[in-house]
Design an enzyme around this catalytic site. Structure first.
Site, PDB file in Angstrom:
ATOM      1  CG  ASP A 284       0.096 -19.307  17.976  1.00 10.77           C
ATOM      2  OD1 ASP A 284      -0.578 -20.044  17.246  1.00 10.77           O
ATOM      3  OD2 ASP A 284       0.676 -18.287  17.567  1.00 10.77           O
TER       4      ASP A 284
ATOM      5  CG  ASP B 294       2.587 -20.163  12.142  1.00 10.82           C
ATOM      6  OD1 ASP B 294       3.663 -20.572  11.685  1.00 10.82           O
ATOM      7  OD2 ASP B 294       1.495 -20.697  11.890  1.00 10.82           O
TER       8      ASP B 294
END
Length: 235
Positions: A20, A22
């Site tokens: 991922d 953020d």
């Protein structure tokens, strides 16, 4: 919070890793939290941890809709999104890396482990975020920007983004051959639905119950031991 497994436990061996963006690789969540809180405060509302838990990991348009609905803001999701992007983009140009992120990415690249990024961000926002980290992000096989990618029909917690990301590796591994690294409950749900194991590094404000689906839970990427999933150990 401790590692949620016995020290000697070994999980299913994987061959590919999906990150991922953020809150996992980039320290963006503090920026988002401030912007959402500032908008809420201007309208006499509070951006609670519960609402934030629902927003984290979603695409920008979905996050805006959730924020407006949950906080009952007197504005449309579209207007919220415009205000949010205007404020956030000013800070995202200089966002830093999360602890342990660079070491882990470079380690996998050196050991020739296929790695990719699956982010709910759109391509334009992604480009802003990685502007000062281009050398690091060039090490990834590919990046799927769920907010603008036409193949990602539904955002997290739907599994689409991780399934698309897996297919785009040169050898198109099976879902069970992929390990996902995530920070958000929505992302964890998406990875599990995709049939992948998922290591979660949750934000400290995320409720304990929202971390239950994770294969493994850590305080930081600095705690991650790749050998537990059959990957080369950090040196």
């Amino acid at each position: 919070m401790r590692v949620a497994c016995p020290a000697k436990q070994i999980f299913q061996k994987v061959t590919h890793v999906i990150f991922d963006l953020d809150g996992l690789l980039l320290d963006t969540e503090s920026i988002y939290k401030k912007v959402f809180s500032d908008i809420a405060q201007r309208h006499g509302k509070v951006y609670t941890a519960e609402t934030r838990g629902k927003v984290i990991g979603t695409t920008e348009d979905v996050g805006a809709r959730i924020a407006v609905e949950e906080m009952q803001l007197p504005m449309s999701p579209e207007d919220f999104l415009k205000e949010y992007k205007a404020a956030a983009d000013k800070s995202l140009h200089t966002v830093g890396l999360m602890p342990g992120a660079e070491r882990l990415v470079r380690h996998f690249h050196t050991k020739q482990i296929p790695i990719a990024v699956a982010t709910s961000s759109g391509q334009d926002t992604y480009d802003i975020k990685v502007e000062h980290h281009k050398s690091l992000f060039s090490l990834f096989s590919h990046v799927v920007t769920g907010g603008t990618d036409p193949e990602v029909k539904s955002g997290k917690p739907s599994p689409d983004i991780f399934l698309v990301c897996a297919r785009r590796f040169k050898d198109s591994p099976k879902p069970e051959q992929c390990l996902v690294l995530e920070d958000a409950p929505n992302g964890v749900q998406a990875a599990v639905k995709a049939g992948m194991q998922v290591v979660m590094v949750p934000d400290k404000q995320i409720e304990e119950k929202a971390t239950k689906l994770a294969t493994l839970k850590l305080n930081s990427l600095e705690e991650f031991r790749p050998e537990m999933f059959g990957l080369p150990p950090l040196e």
